[in-house]
Design an enzyme around this catalytic site. Structure first.
Site, PDB file in Angstrom:
ATOM      1  N   GLU A 145       1.183   3.783   1.971  1.00 36.99           N
ATOM      2  CA  GLU A 145       1.846   4.113   3.223  1.00 36.99           C
ATOM      3  C   GLU A 145       3.099   3.266   3.431  1.00 36.99           C
ATOM      4  OE1 GLU A 145      -2.646   4.415   4.174  1.00 36.99           O
ATOM      5  OE2 GLU A 145      -1.324   3.473   2.700  1.00 36.99           O
TER       6      GLU A 145
ATOM      7  N   GLU B   6     -21.358  -1.640 -23.228  1.00 40.86           N
ATOM      8  CA  GLU B   6     -21.183  -1.481 -24.672  1.00 40.86           C
ATOM      9  C   GLU B   6     -22.202  -2.290 -25.472  1.00 40.86           C
ATOM     10  OE1 GLU B   6     -17.468  -1.314 -26.642  1.00 40.86           O
ATOM     11  OE2 GLU B   6     -16.322  -1.081 -24.818  1.00 40.86           O
TER      12      GLU B   6
ATOM     13  N   HIS C 298       0.844  -1.184   0.000  1.00 38.00           N
ATOM     14  CA  HIS C 298       0.000   0.000   0.000  1.00 38.00           C
ATOM     15  C   HIS C 298       0.888   1.245   0.000  1.00 38.00           C
ATOM     16  CE1 HIS C 298      -3.978  -1.987   1.512  1.00 38.00           C
ATOM     17  NE2 HIS C 298      -3.427  -2.629   0.491  1.00 38.00           N
TER      18      HIS C 298
ATOM     19  N   ALA D  95     -29.025  -1.599 -23.389  1.00 40.28           N
ATOM     20  CA  ALA D  95     -28.935  -0.214 -22.908  1.00 40.28           C
ATOM     21  C   ALA D  95     -30.257   0.221 -22.288  1.00 40.28           C
ATOM     22  CB  ALA D  95     -28.556   0.705 -24.062  1.00 40.28           C
TER      23      ALA D  95
END
Length: 338
Positions: A53, A267, A51, A273
């Site tokens: 950090e 798509e 990560h 859609a």
């Protein structure tokens, strides 16, 4: 710009180096010494890697003791493929932590409280709005419980996605098509219906203009109950493919959420859609418009159940760009929360 804001901006710049389509958020971290000198700048490179950090603390070494960590996202307090960042910060002996955005993930959140309980000076830092934009889709997915859905369309000026004979290659020019590949590369999954697979046999992969191999391919998702032919290009092994035998958009989104996807590129054809739009599951529209007219042929979207202009689904335009001879419009439904 004051010193704290400048350091958080540097952390944000580092965060942008991370992969946008990764299941994990993009995070940057700057560590200063007790004297205020920058001793470490880190970012997260993808699931399973250190990560931000830990990356910055590794660079800082002992110089981090008594210093401050500027992090774009609240340090996690969770052990997954890597250990909790809170533990790393405490072990490094940092005296203060400033973070831009609180972590909404119930599994990983709570890091600020743990650090404060251990005596670290913890506070929300500057540039929250900028940090929110860096992880727009990841944060949306954590808060909404489903991925952000971008519907990509390509049509003529009269809204035709194909000619009367069914031909659709190519409505837009090469610059617009290259832009679509860039859009795909920023998404964790590309989703179509079985109708599109049967009619167009798309590969649904990212193919960079320069011929380079992309860092990762999006998950290819096919939604529908008709069988996918075994020789279909979506099953060619070039990328992972998930077939969801259903007509329910929410079921498809649940399936990709389980795989860590936070941004889906829709798509599919007009029927798919319309199903997503009617379900209120489209958060953004990226429409590529070619300066051409067909007068007949398939429309970009099917029946939405709208009979009056007063009931039209209104969108807010967020961006307009000219790509070669085509126009790209980015818009969002007015009800979208992010």
């Amino acid at each position: 710009m004051d010193e704290h804001t400048a350091l958080m901006q540097r952390a944000l710049d580092a965060a942008l180096l991370g992969p946008e389509a990764d299941p994990n958020p993009r995070v940057g971290c700057v560590v200063t010494s007790r004297h205020g000198d920058v001793v470490g700048v880190g970012h997260h490179r993808g699931a399973g890697t250190a990560h931000a950090e830990v990356d910055a603390l590794t660079q800082a070494g002992d110089a981090a003791r008594g210093g401050t960590a500027y992090v774009t996202l609240e340090p996690c307090d969770h052990t997954g493929r890597t250990g909790p960042c809170t533990g790393a910060l405490l072990a490094a002996g940092v005296a203060a932590v400033r973070y831009a955005v609180a972590d909404p993930d119930p599994a990983a959140g709570g890091g600020a409280a743990r650090l404060a309980a251990a005596g670290v000076d913890v506070a929300a830092g500057p540039l929250q709005a900028d940090a929110e934009r860096v992880n727009r889709t990841w944060l949306f997915a954590r808060r909404a419980g489903r991925p952000w859905v971008t519907w990509k369309t390509a049509s003529t000026l009269d809204g035709r996605a194909a000619a009367a004979d069914g031909s659709s290659r190519w409505i837009t020019g090469e610059p617009a098509r290259a832009d679509v590949h860039g859009l795909r590369s920023r998404c964790g999954a590309v989703l179509v219906g079985t109708g599109t697979v049967l009619a167009d046999d798309p590969a649904l992969t990212v193919r960079p203009e320069d011929g380079t191999t992309p860092r990762r391919q999006p998950l290819r998702v096919v939604l529908g109950q008709r069988p996918v032919p075994p020789d279909a290009r979506v099953l060619d092994g070039a990328a992972e493919t998930l077939v969801v035998q259903s007509h329910d958009p929410a079921e498809a989104l649940a399936a990709v959420t389980a795989r860590g996807v936070h941004h889906v590129l829709l798509e599919g054809g007009p029927t798919l859609a319309a199903a997503f739009l009617r379900a209120g599951l489209v958060d953004e529209v990226v429409a590529y418009l070619a300066p051409a007219l067909l007068g007949a042929g398939a429309a970009i979207v099917g029946d939405l159940g709208i009979t009056s202009i007063t009931d039209a689904l209104r969108l807010e335009t967020r961006d307009v760009a000219v790509l070669g001879g085509d126009v790209r419009i980015t818009a969002r439904p007015l009800t979208t929360r992010s």
